[in-house]
Write an enzyme that holds these catalytic residues in place. Structure first.
Site: not given
Ligand code: NDP
Ligand code: 8X3
Length: 252
Positions: A140, A153
């Protein structure tokens, strides 16, 4: 030969979009997450639309025993994972460190760091044996910068950034590519999860600007996995045009 990719956190957002993208590229997919119905719906959709094979594994990645059992149960058809996308992760809460919630901290550390580490440790031996593999960790902008109330985070994503670099060095002799994607704001369920279901707070994050969408990150991953064997993309920092850093955004 058809390649197999394992994507953690495939039930929504970036993981789901990446699953669609890799199915379009005709990879067979192992999809993981906790929400079984979503995994099953995605499996049906991808199998019927793209004629690929999909295996779903439903477990909580914080649970080491459940993760071990799921991965170690893979049969010969599935156990050769060519590409691992370590995507499952979350932010929980956004509070000054002195007000932070211990269970939020544990959830982030156990998912974003320990879950990623355990999954990698389970998959890497097969890659070493086959002398090839590709691991992509979703970090991220929070792994490059620290912002107010982002404390834990940001720490977990800095850890993923460091682990990516460490894995790349350790796996160098084994012909295993290791890279990361570091997105800025992507509109997924991320903010709803971060604000514990408060939809208004989540919507405010993206108000007045066009964020990235999950497909934008899936496109980036598609580019990374389709490079020739001698090319590894180490890291991609990808932001919305309206975002210059973790804290500088331009809103209408
Ligand atoms: P979502 O919340 O849409 O997706 C998160 C995914 O992670 C879900 O499929 C969820 O599945 C899975 N997950 C979370 N906790 C668990 C757990 N304990 N066990 C198994 N699976 C888990 O968010 P994003 O798609 O945005 O996030 C994906 C990645 O991208 C993350 O690592 C996030 O930190 C990163 N990210 C996101 C950004 C954003 O702005 N959206 C920016 C930068 C990075 P389920 O709940 O079914 O278990
Ligand atoms: C998710 C993006 O800017 O909320 O990783 O940290 S931010």
């Amino acid at each position: 030969m058809t390649k197999t990719a394992l994507i953690t956190g495939a039930t929504s957002g970036i993981g789901e979009a990446t699953s669609v993208k890799l199915a379009q590229l005709h990879y067979n997919l192992i999809l993981t997450g906790r929400r079984k119905e979503r995994l099953e719906n995605l499996k049906s959709k991808l199998e019927s639309e793209y004629s690929v094979k999909i295996l779903t594994l439903c477990f909580d990645i914080r649970d080491k025993k459940a993760t071990d059992e799921a991965v170690l149960s893979l049969n010969d058809e599935w156990k050769s994972v060519d590409i691992l996308i370590n995507n499952a992760g979350l932010a929980a809460g956004a509070d000054p460190v002195q007000e932070g919630d211990w269970s939020d901290w544990e959830q982030m550390i156990d998912t974003n760091i320990k879950g990623l580490l355990n999954m990698s440790k389970l998959i890497i031996p097969g890659m070493i044996e086959r002398k090839q593999g590709h691991i992509i960790n979703i970090t991220s902008i929070a792994g490059k910068e620290v912002y107010a109330n982002g404390n834990v985070y940001c720490a977990t994503k800095h850890a993923v950034d460091a682990l990516t670099k460490g894995m790349r060095i350790d796996l160098l002799p084994h012909n295993i590519k290791v890279g990361s994607v570091a997105p800025g704001m992507v509109e997924t369920e991320f903010s709803i999860v971060r604000y514990h279901g408060d939809k208004n707070k989540a919507d405010d994050v993206y108000k007045g600007l066009t964020p990235l969408f999950a497909d934008d990150i899936a496109d980036t991953i598609e580019f990374m996995v389709t490079r020739p064997a001698h090319v590894n993309i180490n890291d991609v920092l990808i932001m919305p045009t309206a975002q210059a850093s973790a804290v500088y955004n331009h809103r209408d």
